[in-house]
Motif scaffolding. Structure first.
Motif, PDB file in Angstrom:
ATOM      1  N   SER A 132       0.823  -1.200   0.000  1.00 22.93           N
ATOM      2  CA  SER A 132       0.000   0.000   0.000  1.00 22.93           C
ATOM      3  C   SER A 132       0.860   1.254   0.000  1.00 22.93           C
ATOM      4  CB  SER A 132      -0.899   0.024   1.245  1.00 22.93           C
ATOM      5  OG  SER A 132      -1.698  -1.125   1.314  1.00 22.93           O
ATOM      6  N   LEU A 133       0.269   2.350  -0.432  1.00 24.75           N
ATOM      7  CA  LEU A 133       0.933   3.639  -0.270  1.00 24.75           C
ATOM      8  C   LEU A 133       1.135   3.863   1.224  1.00 24.75           C
ATOM      9  CD1 LEU A 133      -1.237   5.642  -2.823  1.00 24.75           C
ATOM     10  CD2 LEU A 133       1.171   5.048  -3.096  1.00 24.75           C
ATOM     11  N   PRO A 134       2.375   4.056   1.675  1.00 25.63           N
ATOM     12  CA  PRO A 134       2.637   4.102   3.120  1.00 25.63           C
ATOM     13  C   PRO A 134       1.880   5.208   3.833  1.00 25.63           C
ATOM     14  CG  PRO A 134       4.569   4.798   1.867  1.00 25.63           C
ATOM     15  CD  PRO A 134       3.615   4.203   0.886  1.00 25.63           C
ATOM     16  N   GLU A 135       1.639   6.335   3.141  1.00 21.38           N
ATOM     17  CA  GLU A 135       0.942   7.455   3.774  1.00 21.38           C
ATOM     18  C   GLU A 135      -0.487   7.085   4.168  1.00 21.38           C
ATOM     19  OE1 GLU A 135       4.229   8.695   1.210  1.00 21.38           O
ATOM     20  OE2 GLU A 135       2.360   7.612   0.754  1.00 21.38           O
ATOM     21  N   VAL A 136      -1.101   6.193   3.387  1.00 24.44           N
ATOM     22  CA  VAL A 136      -2.465   5.774   3.705  1.00 24.44           C
ATOM     23  C   VAL A 136      -2.475   4.977   5.005  1.00 24.44           C
ATOM     24  CG1 VAL A 136      -4.433   4.396   2.943  1.00 24.44           C
ATOM     25  CG2 VAL A 136      -3.192   5.824   1.302  1.00 24.44           C
ATOM     26  N   ILE A 137      -1.563   4.033   5.138  1.00 28.25           N
ATOM     27  CA  ILE A 137      -1.492   3.245   6.372  1.00 28.25           C
ATOM     28  C   ILE A 137      -1.188   4.162   7.557  1.00 28.25           C
ATOM     29  CG2 ILE A 137      -0.342   1.350   7.572  1.00 28.25           C
ATOM     30  CD1 ILE A 137      -2.088   0.495   5.183  1.00 28.25           C
ATOM     31  N   GLU A 138      -0.271   5.113   7.378  1.00 33.61           N
ATOM     32  CA  GLU A 138       0.078   6.041   8.458  1.00 33.61           C
ATOM     33  C   GLU A 138      -1.138   6.837   8.938  1.00 33.61           C
ATOM     34  OE1 GLU A 138       4.641   6.838   6.822  1.00 33.61           O
ATOM     35  OE2 GLU A 138       3.059   8.336   6.533  1.00 33.61           O
ATOM     36  N   PRO A 392       5.518  13.325  -2.416  1.00 31.17           N
ATOM     37  CA  PRO A 392       6.367  12.907  -1.291  1.00 31.17           C
ATOM     38  C   PRO A 392       5.565  12.813   0.003  1.00 31.17           C
ATOM     39  CG  PRO A 392       7.422  14.661  -2.566  1.00 31.17           C
ATOM     40  CD  PRO A 392       6.015  14.543  -3.079  1.00 31.17           C
ATOM     41  N   GLY A 393       5.991  11.920   0.893  1.00 31.49           N
ATOM     42  CA  GLY A 393       5.253  11.662   2.118  1.00 31.49           C
ATOM     43  C   GLY A 393       5.047  12.883   2.992  1.00 31.49           C
ATOM     44  N   ASN A 394       6.019  13.780   3.029  1.00 33.87           N
ATOM     45  CA  ASN A 394       5.904  14.962   3.880  1.00 33.87           C
ATOM     46  C   ASN A 394       4.938  15.991   3.327  1.00 33.87           C
ATOM     47  OD1 ASN A 394       7.697  13.823   5.619  1.00 33.87           O
ATOM     48  ND2 ASN A 394       9.408  15.178   5.132  1.00 33.87           N
ATOM     49  N   ASP A 395       4.431  15.784   2.118  1.00 28.45           N
ATOM     50  CA  ASP A 395       3.487  16.725   1.517  1.00 28.45           C
ATOM     51  C   ASP A 395       2.055  16.187   1.518  1.00 28.45           C
ATOM     52  OD1 ASP A 395       5.344  18.721   0.997  1.00 28.45           O
ATOM     53  OD2 ASP A 395       5.909  17.870  -0.940  1.00 28.45           O
ATOM     54  N   TRP A 396       1.790  15.204   2.356  1.00 33.63           N
ATOM     55  CA  TRP A 396       0.423  14.703   2.528  1.00 33.63           C
ATOM     56  C   TRP A 396      -0.205  15.383   3.739  1.00 33.63           C
ATOM     57  CZ3 TRP A 396      -2.004   9.880   0.513  1.00 33.63           C
ATOM     58  CH2 TRP A 396      -1.340   9.400  -0.627  1.00 33.63           C
ATOM     59  N   PRO A 472       5.731   9.273  11.223  1.00 30.19           N
ATOM     60  CA  PRO A 472       4.521  10.072  11.465  1.00 30.19           C
ATOM     61  C   PRO A 472       3.879  10.508  10.160  1.00 30.19           C
ATOM     62  CG  PRO A 472       6.469  11.404  11.814  1.00 30.19           C
ATOM     63  CD  PRO A 472       6.961   9.992  11.589  1.00 30.19           C
ATOM     64  N   PHE A 473       2.562  10.544  10.135  1.00 32.71           N
ATOM     65  CA  PHE A 473       1.855  10.947   8.934  1.00 32.71           C
ATOM     66  C   PHE A 473       2.221  12.377   8.548  1.00 32.71           C
ATOM     67  CE2 PHE A 473      -1.830  13.123   7.015  1.00 32.71           C
ATOM     68  CZ  PHE A 473      -1.891  12.415   5.825  1.00 32.71           C
ATOM     69  N   GLY A 474       2.580  12.552   7.274  1.00 30.72           N
ATOM     70  CA  GLY A 474       2.936  13.871   6.759  1.00 30.72           C
ATOM     71  C   GLY A 474       4.234  14.413   7.310  1.00 30.72           C
ATOM     72  N   GLY A 475       4.986  13.579   8.041  1.00 27.60           N
ATOM     73  CA  GLY A 475       6.242  14.037   8.616  1.00 27.60           C
ATOM     74  C   GLY A 475       6.066  14.970   9.793  1.00 27.60           C
ATOM     75  N   TYR A 476       4.841  15.074  10.327  1.00 23.86           N
ATOM     76  CA  TYR A 476       4.585  16.023  11.412  1.00 23.86           C
ATOM     77  C   TYR A 476       4.247  15.289  12.707  1.00 23.86           C
ATOM     78  CZ  TYR A 476       2.603  19.753  14.224  1.00 23.86           C
ATOM     79  OH  TYR A 476       2.354  20.633  15.242  1.00 23.86           O
ATOM     80  N   LEU A 477       4.830  15.758  13.799  1.00 18.75           N
ATOM     81  CA  LEU A 477       4.525  15.238  15.122  1.00 18.75           C
ATOM     82  C   LEU A 477       4.020  16.370  16.002  1.00 18.75           C
ATOM     83  CD1 LEU A 477       7.617  12.939  15.731  1.00 18.75           C
ATOM     84  CD2 LEU A 477       5.230  12.181  15.795  1.00 18.75           C
ATOM     85  N   PRO A 478       2.940  16.153  16.753  1.00 16.22           N
ATOM     86  CA  PRO A 478       2.489  17.165  17.714  1.00 16.22           C
ATOM     87  C   PRO A 478       3.491  17.263  18.856  1.00 16.22           C
ATOM     88  CG  PRO A 478       1.239  15.149  17.998  1.00 16.22           C
ATOM     89  CD  PRO A 478       2.085  14.951  16.770  1.00 16.22           C
ATOM     90  N   PRO A 479       3.484  18.359  19.596  1.00 21.70           N
ATOM     91  CA  PRO A 479       4.511  18.559  20.641  1.00 21.70           C
ATOM     92  C   PRO A 479       4.620  17.413  21.633  1.00 21.70           C
ATOM     93  CG  PRO A 479       3.245  20.569  20.308  1.00 21.70           C
ATOM     94  CD  PRO A 479       2.575  19.505  19.491  1.00 21.70           C
ATOM     95  N   TRP A 480       3.493  16.826  22.035  1.00 20.36           N
ATOM     96  CA  TRP A 480       3.530  15.776  23.049  1.00 20.36           C
ATOM     97  C   TRP A 480       4.136  14.470  22.532  1.00 20.36           C
ATOM     98  CZ3 TRP A 480      -0.974  18.226  21.416  1.00 20.36           C
ATOM     99  CH2 TRP A 480      -1.742  17.544  20.465  1.00 20.36           C
ATOM    100  N   ALA A 481       4.246  14.324  21.207  1.00 17.34           N
ATOM    101  CA  ALA A 481       4.806  13.094  20.636  1.00 17.34           C
ATOM    102  C   ALA A 481       6.155  13.324  19.970  1.00 17.34           C
ATOM    103  CB  ALA A 481       3.834  12.502  19.618  1.00 17.34           C
ATOM    104  N   ASN A 482       6.657  14.540  20.043  1.00 15.10           N
ATOM    105  CA  ASN A 482       7.879  14.892  19.320  1.00 15.10           C
ATOM    106  C   ASN A 482       9.107  14.428  20.104  1.00 15.10           C
ATOM    107  OD1 ASN A 482       9.620  15.910  17.455  1.00 15.10           O
ATOM    108  ND2 ASN A 482       9.166  18.063  17.849  1.00 15.10           N
TER     109      ASN A 482
END
Length: 531
Positions: A132-138, A392-396, A472-482
């Protein structure tokens, strides 16, 4: 205090009525070979599901028993399902968006995450994580916990238009936001209605337009911060972006179709295809509806189609968002219990290659990454699939209005956008409009606060972000998970990307009701007719 108690009583009554009504209407499973499926697919989704049902029966011997609760973006089905789950009477299977929408059900369930079949091992066994497209699973994982199986991949933030209308009035296809604004003003001056933003879906269409403008101006980082509720509206840059978003939205709203207030998104499509209106925003389920019910084929706004003269419907990424893939994925969740075996058989078939070839021909595109031949009904679907593979994954990003917000904040955001849209007209004074903007800003702050609180509750359950450790989805993590354990890796960097096991930990979770005070108050607002 009396008002608060009264509000809570009203909501308890409303939720109880919802449970009773749904219980009375839900399909009766007569044999162990019947599979109950709660869904909001009443139009193009129903067409696709009607194609899938016999194929599922032929492959498994089981019979699908859908229960349809119509409403744009699941606006009615979400709360009916939530009520059943909180009452301890979940459906055998149900449709749910990927994104934080699924967490609303987890927080409503008496046994939390243990109330649902753990789909991590199922996806591994089906080899979905490799194919699968990895971004979908993420987008469906929460700190590595997969709680439902994906069944399609939609693309949101789409601008639909009739290219012949634009040619007739000599306005260009708007590939950037400035051109879209200029086209709007030019068409309006020529006596053509530039926009249709239907009001019959309870604010969902308005939120679609607003969030797309916001992404165009803000970019994916602020958009992700909105999804996690961490967007700081006190920051001058953020505040300016929010204000500019609302200003541009007001231009489109003021130049929109006069009869749109009672129309749904599906009713509005013919106004575009017939050339009565220039622009409508939606996701690419619009493409399937036009094909199924209006016999109109949608084409992507690329060569050679842009030079064709017989096309009445065309789409493109909302101007200034083409860098991003704005995803919406439907999935199937299976509550644990006596019906989980049949429910899992349905979910697995739906998510399988065989199920995908049947269903996504008629709706959305597949999330499998190995499609080399165009089997879809429309050119726009094939084009969307190719974009998904090349982004690219970071642009989802995940569309806010279709799974990107928890149930309570979503209802509040839709209500706020509906109220904002009704608060001004083209003839309103500047002070009236600014007053409407102030009210909207206050509402959005409440939405963000509630969204962050919901995520913090999810974090306390070990489900605090979308994706898995290192992905992490889209390459982004919220502060509590960073943390270093969750740090981003380069998307698609290795051939075995996403092959690590994602089995959910065997943890006991504390039940936390999603019906906080702000959510209850919002439900009362929605339930009580306006004076």
């Amino acid at each position: 205090m009396i008002a608060i108690i009264a509000a809570i009583v009203v909501v308890i009554v409303v939720v109880a009525v919802v449970v009773v009504v749904v219980e009375e209407k839900r399909p009766t499973t007569t044999t162990s070979k019947d599979v109950e499926f709660y869904t909001w697919w009443a139009t193009e989704g129903k067409v696709a599901l009607d194609k899938l049902a016999p194929a599922f029966h032929n492959a498994t011997g089981y019979t699908l028993q859908p229960y349809v609760s119509p409403g744009a973006g699941g606006s009615n089905a979400i709360y009916a399902i939530l009520s059943l789950i909180e009452a301890g009477k979940p459906p055998a299977t149900f449709q749910v968006h990927f994104g934080p929408a699924m967490l609303s059900y987890v927080e409503a369930a008496p046994n939390g995450i243990n109330s649902f079949v753990n789909m991590g091992p199922v996806a591994e066994q089906m080899n979905l994580t490799n194919n699968s497209l990895p971004e979908v699973i993420e987008a469906g994982e929460f700190n590595g916990h997969l709680l439902s199986l994906p069944v399609d991949l939609h693309q949101g933030a789409q601008l639909y238009f009739n290219p012949q209308l634009l040619k007739k009035y000599n306005v260009p296809i708007p590939t950037n936001l400035s051109t879209l604004i200029s086209d709007t003003k030019t068409l309006e001056s020529d006596g053509v209605t530039p926009w249709i933003i239907p009001g019959g879906d309870g604010g969902w269409d308005q939120l679609n337009v607003w969030e797309d403008i916001f992404l165009a101006l803000a970019g994916n980082k602020m958009y992700d911060e909105f999804m996690y509720g961490t967007l700081n509206m006190s920051n001058p840059t953020v505040a300016n972006t929010i204000n500019e978003t609302s200003d541009i939205y007001s231009l489109f709203q003021n130049d929109s179709y006069s009869g749109e207030q009672s129309m749904t998104w599906t009713q509005a499509i013919s106004e575009v295809t017939s050339g009565q209106v220039a622009f409508q925003v939606n996701g690419n389920w619009y493409t399937n509806y036009a094909y199924d019910f209006l016999n109109v084929t949608n084409y992507p706004a690329v060569a050679p189609y842009t030079s064709w003269t017989n096309i009445s419907l065309m789409s493109e990424d909302f101007p200034n968002t083409s860098q991003y893939f704005v995803m919406v994925t439907d999935s199937v969740a299976v509550p644990t219990g006596s019906t989980q075996t049949a429910g899992l058989i349905f979910a697995k078939y739906f998510a399988s290659w065989a199920g995908q070839m049947v269903f996504t021909k008629w709706k959305a595109v597949t999330f499998y990454d190995n499609v080399t031949t165009d089997y879809f009904n429309t050119p726009a679907q094939w084009y969307s699939y190719q974009l998904a593979k090349s982004t690219p994954g970071n642009d989802w990003v995940y569309q806010l209005s279709d799974g990107g917000l928890f149930a309570g904040p979503l209802a509040s955001a839709e209500s706020a956008m509906a109220s904002f849209s009704e608060s001004f007209t083209p003839s309103s004074s500047s002070s009236t409009f600014q007053g409407a903007v102030s009210v909207l800003d206050a509402s959005l702050k409440q939405v963000l606060s509630s969204e962050e609180q919901q995520w913090m509750s999810a974090n306390s359950l070990g489900l605090g972000y979308m994706g898995s450790p290192g992905h992490p989805f889209g390459g982004y993590l919220p502060p509590w998970a960073n943390t270093s354990a969750n740090a981003t890796v380069t998307a698609h960097a290795t051939s075995d990307y996403h092959t690590n096991s994602r089995n959910a930990d065997n943890v006991q979770y504390v039940y936390m009701s999603p019906f906080g005070l702000s959510f209850l108050e919002n439900m009362v607002t929605l339930a009580v007719p306006k004076a």
